[in-house]
Design a protein around this motif. Structure first.
Motif, mmCIF file in Angstrom:
data_model
loop_
_atom_site.group_PDB
_atom_site.id
_atom_site.type_symbol
_atom_site.label_atom_id
_atom_site.label_comp_id
_atom_site.label_asym_id
_atom_site.label_seq_id
_atom_site.Cartn_x
_atom_site.Cartn_y
_atom_site.Cartn_z
ATOM 1 N N GLU A 123 0.856 -1.185 0.000
ATOM 2 C CA GLU A 123 0.000 0.000 0.000
ATOM 3 C C GLU A 123 0.891 1.233 0.000
ATOM 4 O O GLU A 123 1.729 1.393 0.888
ATOM 5 N N VAL A 124 0.711 2.098 -1.002
ATOM 6 C CA VAL A 124 1.595 3.243 -1.190
ATOM 7 C C VAL A 124 0.794 4.537 -1.131
ATOM 8 O O VAL A 124 -0.266 4.642 -1.747
ATOM 9 N N ARG A 125 1.306 5.514 -0.393
ATOM 10 C CA ARG A 125 0.755 6.860 -0.404
ATOM 11 C C ARG A 125 1.897 7.856 -0.600
ATOM 12 O O ARG A 125 3.053 7.552 -0.304
ATOM 13 N N ILE A 126 1.552 9.044 -1.096
ATOM 14 C CA ILE A 126 2.544 10.071 -1.395
ATOM 15 C C ILE A 126 2.298 11.269 -0.493
ATOM 16 O O ILE A 126 1.163 11.714 -0.344
ATOM 17 N N ALA A 127 3.372 11.796 0.097
ATOM 18 C CA ALA A 127 3.280 12.978 0.950
ATOM 19 C C ALA A 127 4.155 14.084 0.395
ATOM 20 O O ALA A 127 5.154 13.821 -0.283
ATOM 21 N N ASP A 128 3.770 15.343 0.679
ATOM 22 C CA ASP A 128 4.610 16.468 0.263
ATOM 23 C C ASP A 128 6.005 16.313 0.840
ATOM 24 O O ASP A 128 7.005 16.539 0.159
ATOM 25 N N ALA A 129 6.070 15.947 2.108
ATOM 26 C CA ALA A 129 7.350 15.715 2.775
ATOM 27 C C ALA A 129 7.100 14.812 3.977
ATOM 28 O O ALA A 129 6.005 14.801 4.540
ATOM 29 N N VAL A 130 8.104 14.023 4.336
ATOM 30 C CA VAL A 130 8.032 13.239 5.565
ATOM 31 C C VAL A 130 9.161 13.718 6.474
ATOM 32 O O VAL A 130 10.231 14.116 6.000
ATOM 33 N N PRO A 131 8.941 13.717 7.788
ATOM 34 C CA PRO A 131 9.919 14.319 8.696
ATOM 35 C C PRO A 131 11.221 13.546 8.832
ATOM 36 O O PRO A 131 12.255 14.117 9.149
ATOM 37 N N LEU A 132 11.166 12.244 8.610
ATOM 38 C CA LEU A 132 12.372 11.424 8.754
ATOM 39 C C LEU A 132 12.178 10.096 8.043
ATOM 40 O O LEU A 132 11.066 9.740 7.658
ATOM 41 N N LYS A 133 13.275 9.394 7.836
ATOM 42 C CA LYS A 133 13.200 8.033 7.313
ATOM 43 C C LYS A 133 12.906 7.103 8.481
ATOM 44 O O LYS A 133 13.499 7.219 9.550
ATOM 45 N N LEU A 134 12.002 6.160 8.245
ATOM 46 C CA LEU A 134 11.543 5.327 9.355
ATOM 47 C C LEU A 134 11.121 3.962 8.838
ATOM 48 O O LEU A 134 10.463 3.860 7.802
ATOM 49 N N PHE A 135 11.489 2.918 9.575
ATOM 50 C CA PHE A 135 11.163 1.540 9.202
ATOM 51 C C PHE A 135 10.733 0.825 10.476
ATOM 52 O O PHE A 135 11.542 0.628 11.387
ATOM 53 N N ILE A 136 9.442 0.465 10.556
ATOM 54 C CA ILE A 136 8.892 -0.161 11.764
ATOM 55 C C ILE A 136 8.394 -1.559 11.423
ATOM 56 O O ILE A 136 7.698 -1.744 10.422
ATOM 57 N N VAL A 137 8.723 -2.537 12.254
ATOM 58 C CA VAL A 137 8.314 -3.924 12.030
ATOM 59 C C VAL A 137 7.503 -4.422 13.219
ATOM 60 O O VAL A 137 7.979 -4.399 14.362
ATOM 61 N N ASP A 138 6.257 -4.827 12.935
ATOM 62 C CA ASP A 138 5.380 -5.465 13.921
ATOM 63 C C ASP A 138 5.165 -4.617 15.182
ATOM 64 O O ASP A 138 4.844 -5.156 16.238
ATOM 65 N N SER A 139 5.353 -3.303 15.066
ATOM 66 C CA SER A 139 5.218 -2.392 16.214
ATOM 67 C C SER A 139 6.113 -2.815 17.365
ATOM 68 O O SER A 139 5.837 -2.518 18.531
ATOM 69 N N GLU A 140 7.213 -3.505 17.048
ATOM 70 C CA GLU A 140 8.138 -3.993 18.070
ATOM 71 C C GLU A 140 9.534 -3.419 17.918
ATOM 72 O O GLU A 140 10.272 -3.279 18.888
ATOM 73 N N LEU A 141 9.916 -3.110 16.681
ATOM 74 C CA LEU A 141 11.243 -2.574 16.395
ATOM 75 C C LEU A 141 11.116 -1.451 15.370
ATOM 76 O O LEU A 141 10.272 -1.517 14.474
ATOM 77 N N ALA A 142 11.967 -0.453 15.492
ATOM 78 C CA ALA A 142 12.007 0.614 14.494
ATOM 79 C C ALA A 142 13.464 0.944 14.195
ATOM 80 O O ALA A 142 14.318 0.927 15.091
ATOM 81 N N ILE A 143 13.747 1.229 12.930
ATOM 82 C CA ILE A 143 15.066 1.715 12.534
ATOM 83 C C ILE A 143 14.896 3.138 12.014
ATOM 84 O O ILE A 143 14.065 3.394 11.141
ATOM 85 N N VAL A 144 15.663 4.053 12.586
ATOM 86 C CA VAL A 144 15.616 5.461 12.190
ATOM 87 C C VAL A 144 16.992 5.841 11.666
ATOM 88 O O VAL A 144 17.909 6.106 12.451
#
Length: 347
Positions: free
Chosen positions: A189-210
């Protein structure tokens, strides 16, 4: 397949297949059929005999015969299934131990610092492979990888994959529109934003990589690995906020609701237009001419009887043309097909 599922080496699998295809064979004759050294073939036959896949001929002990695949391989398959079941139980046990340990983490242990772009890529790939429920991703430049936006195998396991792409990345053609189409076809599922505040990768609401600011091509690149905590909760809330604000994105006409009759190219132009891309950027992404894009936009405006693009955007939002679920319709057949703009590129 035999080597992957039943634990046989490729040599063992090839030798067994060859032995199944003949009534019986001596080690020398089998070595010639397989294209292998005789002594090596003797060792392989010994291992197959130990696994119950081969036996010596009753009429001639110097010859070997294959055990019936239906019974011999099924026994191996059951054994492997039992091993996998035990491994799954062990995994659940280790997961419970891990969760208990994380609940006792101190403030310092909640966040780990990862150094080096290669290490970051490896860590992202590893936690993505381990995803069970959902991956959430905010995408902006610079990129740590120029490959596909997502792992199709992860989605095939039933993992939901949501990504918000910063519009400026499309101007730079990374990820390309073809990559987005491929990701949508896989179920992303893809959406487009004017800008995002940071790069972010979240898995299973248990881990995030910033990933931290800086050049992704240098060894000085760094990232934060955030474990379950109030900080992770805040990052999840940030993603959900960006997801709600971002523009829905479709790549096929079948994904539009209540829209006039248009083809896939028209749907793609409309979708890119509503994200704020210029006509030239749209033409570049779709590999068509600026004239084609402008003519298609005029056709869309005429079809709903509006005078300008602002009215077209308002009309699209009011009627909910883009308010669809996953854009699955017609995408799978487009993976290997040329872009719909190709036929009009010369216009």
């Amino acid at each position: 397949m035999l080597s992957d599922v039943l634990g046989l080496t490729p040599e063992e699998a090839d030798t067994y297949r060859t032995l199944v295809s003949v009534a019986s064979a001596t080690p020398a004759g089998l070595a010639e059929l397989v294209g292998c050294d005789v002594r090596r073939t003797v060792r392989i036959l010994g291992r197959l005999e130990g696994r119950g896949l081969a036996a010596r001929s009753l009429g001639d002990a110097t010859r070997f015969v294959a055990s019936p695949p239906a019974s011999a391989l099924r026994a191996l398959l059951i054994q492997r299934q039992n091993q996998l079941n035990l491994a799954e139980l062990e995994l659940d046990s280790l997961d419970e131990i891990y969760r208990a340990a994380t609940r006792g983490r101190g403030t310092v242990e909640v966040v780990e610092v990862i150094h080096g772009s290669e290490v970051i890529r490896e860590r992202v790939g590893r936690i993505q492979l381990g995803a069970r429920k959902e991956i959430m991703n905010l995408v902006k430049a610079p990129f740590f990888s120029s490959g596909n936006m997502t792992d199709g195998a992860t989605i095939e396991r039933g993992v939901r994959y949501r990504v918000v792409v910063e519009r400026g990345t499309l101007d730079g053609q990374v990820p390309s529109f073809d990559e987005i189409i491929e990701a949508r076809a896989a179920g992303e599922e893809v959406r487009i934003a004017d800008a995002v505040p940071l790069k972010l990768f979240i898995v299973d609401s248990e881990l995030a990589i910033v990933p931290l600011l800086g050049s992704a091509s240098t060894a000085k690149a760094g990232a934060l690995l955030v474990h379950e905590s109030s900080l992770l909760d805040a990052l999840i809330a940030l993603f959900e906020s960006e997801w709600e604000k971002a523009t829905q994105f479709v790549t096929s006409a079948g994904a539009l609701r209540n829209a006039p009759v248009i083809d896939d190219l028209g749907a793609q132009i409309l979708s890119l237009l509503l994200t704020g891309l210029t006509d030239q950027a749209i033409a570049t992404q779709l590999r068509t001419s600026l004239r084609t894009v402008q003519r298609r936009i005029r056709h869309l405006m005429d079809s709903v009887n509006v005078q300008n693009r602002m009215q077209l955007g308002f009309h699209t939002a009011r009627l909910g043309w883009l308010e669809a679920g996953r854009d699955d319709t017609g995408e799978a057949s487009r993976r290997n097909a040329p872009p719909p703009a190709a036929a009009e590129a010369a216009q």
